[in-house]
Design a protein around this motif. Structure first.
Motif, PDB file in Angstrom:
ATOM      1  N   ALA A   1       0.817  -1.216   0.000  1.00 37.38           N
ATOM      2  CA  ALA A   1       0.000   0.000   0.000  1.00 37.38           C
ATOM      3  C   ALA A   1       0.846   1.261   0.000  1.00 37.38           C
ATOM      4  CB  ALA A   1      -0.921   0.002   1.218  1.00 37.38           C
ATOM      5  N   LYS A   2       0.388   2.240  -0.743  1.00 36.01           N
ATOM      6  CA  LYS A   2       1.066   3.525  -0.818  1.00 36.01           C
ATOM      7  C   LYS A   2       0.992   4.278   0.506  1.00 36.01           C
ATOM      8  CE  LYS A   2       1.324   7.460  -3.940  1.00 36.01           C
ATOM      9  NZ  LYS A   2       0.692   8.087  -5.106  1.00 36.01           N
ATOM     10  N   ARG A   3      -0.042   3.999   1.294  1.00 35.08           N
ATOM     11  CA  ARG A   3      -0.164   4.698   2.574  1.00 35.08           C
ATOM     12  C   ARG A   3       0.894   4.252   3.580  1.00 35.08           C
ATOM     13  NH1 ARG A   3      -2.767   1.734   6.500  1.00 35.08           N
ATOM     14  NH2 ARG A   3      -3.741  -0.161   5.753  1.00 35.08           N
ATOM     15  N   LEU A   4       1.460   3.051   3.379  1.00 37.51           N
ATOM     16  CA  LEU A   4       2.511   2.573   4.273  1.00 37.51           C
ATOM     17  C   LEU A   4       3.901   2.972   3.796  1.00 37.51           C
ATOM     18  CD1 LEU A   4       1.169  -0.998   5.071  1.00 37.51           C
ATOM     19  CD2 LEU A   4       1.098   1.028   6.517  1.00 37.51           C
TER      20      LEU A   4
ATOM     21  N   ARG B   1       5.367   5.634   1.071  1.00 37.89           N
ATOM     22  CA  ARG B   1       5.026   6.680   0.118  1.00 37.89           C
ATOM     23  C   ARG B   1       5.887   6.632  -1.143  1.00 37.89           C
ATOM     24  NH1 ARG B   1       0.367   8.549   0.173  1.00 37.89           N
ATOM     25  NH2 ARG B   1       1.083  10.404  -0.878  1.00 37.89           N
TER      26      ARG B   1
ATOM     27  N   SER C   1       7.787   5.214  -4.276  1.00 41.76           N
ATOM     28  CA  SER C   1       7.642   4.048  -5.148  1.00 41.76           C
ATOM     29  C   SER C   1       8.897   3.178  -5.126  1.00 41.76           C
ATOM     30  CB  SER C   1       7.328   4.485  -6.577  1.00 41.76           C
ATOM     31  OG  SER C   1       8.382   5.268  -7.092  1.00 41.76           O
TER      32      SER C   1
ATOM     33  N   ARG D   1       8.382   0.777  -2.277  1.00 43.12           N
ATOM     34  CA  ARG D   1       7.369  -0.231  -2.593  1.00 43.12           C
ATOM     35  C   ARG D   1       7.928  -1.252  -3.571  1.00 43.12           C
ATOM     36  NH1 ARG D   1       4.322   4.459  -3.111  1.00 43.12           N
ATOM     37  NH2 ARG D   1       4.070   4.195  -5.348  1.00 43.12           N
TER      38      ARG D   1
ATOM     39  N   LYS E   1       4.188  -0.540   8.559  1.00 48.08           N
ATOM     40  CA  LYS E   1       5.293   0.223   7.986  1.00 48.08           C
ATOM     41  C   LYS E   1       6.600  -0.167   8.680  1.00 48.08           C
ATOM     42  CE  LYS E   1       6.862   4.887   7.117  1.00 48.08           C
ATOM     43  NZ  LYS E   1       6.537   6.302   7.176  1.00 48.08           N
TER      44      LYS E   1
END
Length: 131
Positions: free
Chosen positions: A66-69, A71, A73, A76, A106
């Motif tokens: 998730a991008k919320r965990l 930020r 890229s 990720r 996170k």
């Protein structure tokens, strides 16, 4: 020496990650999440579902980061690369299941060794006979 092989006769390496070892469709993800079985570690959840004989043999992997965990890229993508690499190395020993590795918390630091070991530990639990 480097002659092209016909598409139907390509040899797939034991450590390759072709499309048929991936979860790609929304329905495939939904069926795994709907089965409601998961293993938990410090940062990850490994959701899994048994595959029927007509679905084919071998384990398949899906990833949710998730991008919320995370930020950035780059971070990720690091998680995804580590997950795919460890799945490729262990795929031949994994039972015939659909797996989704989801980042659930996170990480304080993005230590590759620690995260890779955590992923290997979760996938190793799938190999054990009681699951």
């Amino acid at each position: 020496m480097n002659a092209k092989q016909p598409a139907g006769e390509r040899e797939v390496s034991v450590t390759a990650f072709p499309k048929y070892y991936r979860l790609t469709k929304t329905d495939e993800y939904s069926s795994v999440f709907g089965f409601r079985k998961a293993l938990k570690s410090t940062h990850f959840l490994l959701h899994y579902r048994l595959r029927a004989a007509e679905e084919g043999a071998g384990a398949r992997l899906g990833l949710v980061v998730a991008k919320r965990l995370l930020r950035r890229s780059v971070d990720r993508n690091l998680i995804r690369r580590l997950a795919r690499e460890n799945f490729r190395m262990m795929r031949c020993r994994l039972p015939s299941r659909d797996l989704i590795l989801r980042l659930a918390a996170k990480p304080q630091t993005l230590d590759r060794r620690v995260l890779a070991e955590e992923i290997r530990g979760l996938l190793g639990k799938m190999i054990s006979p009681e699951r």
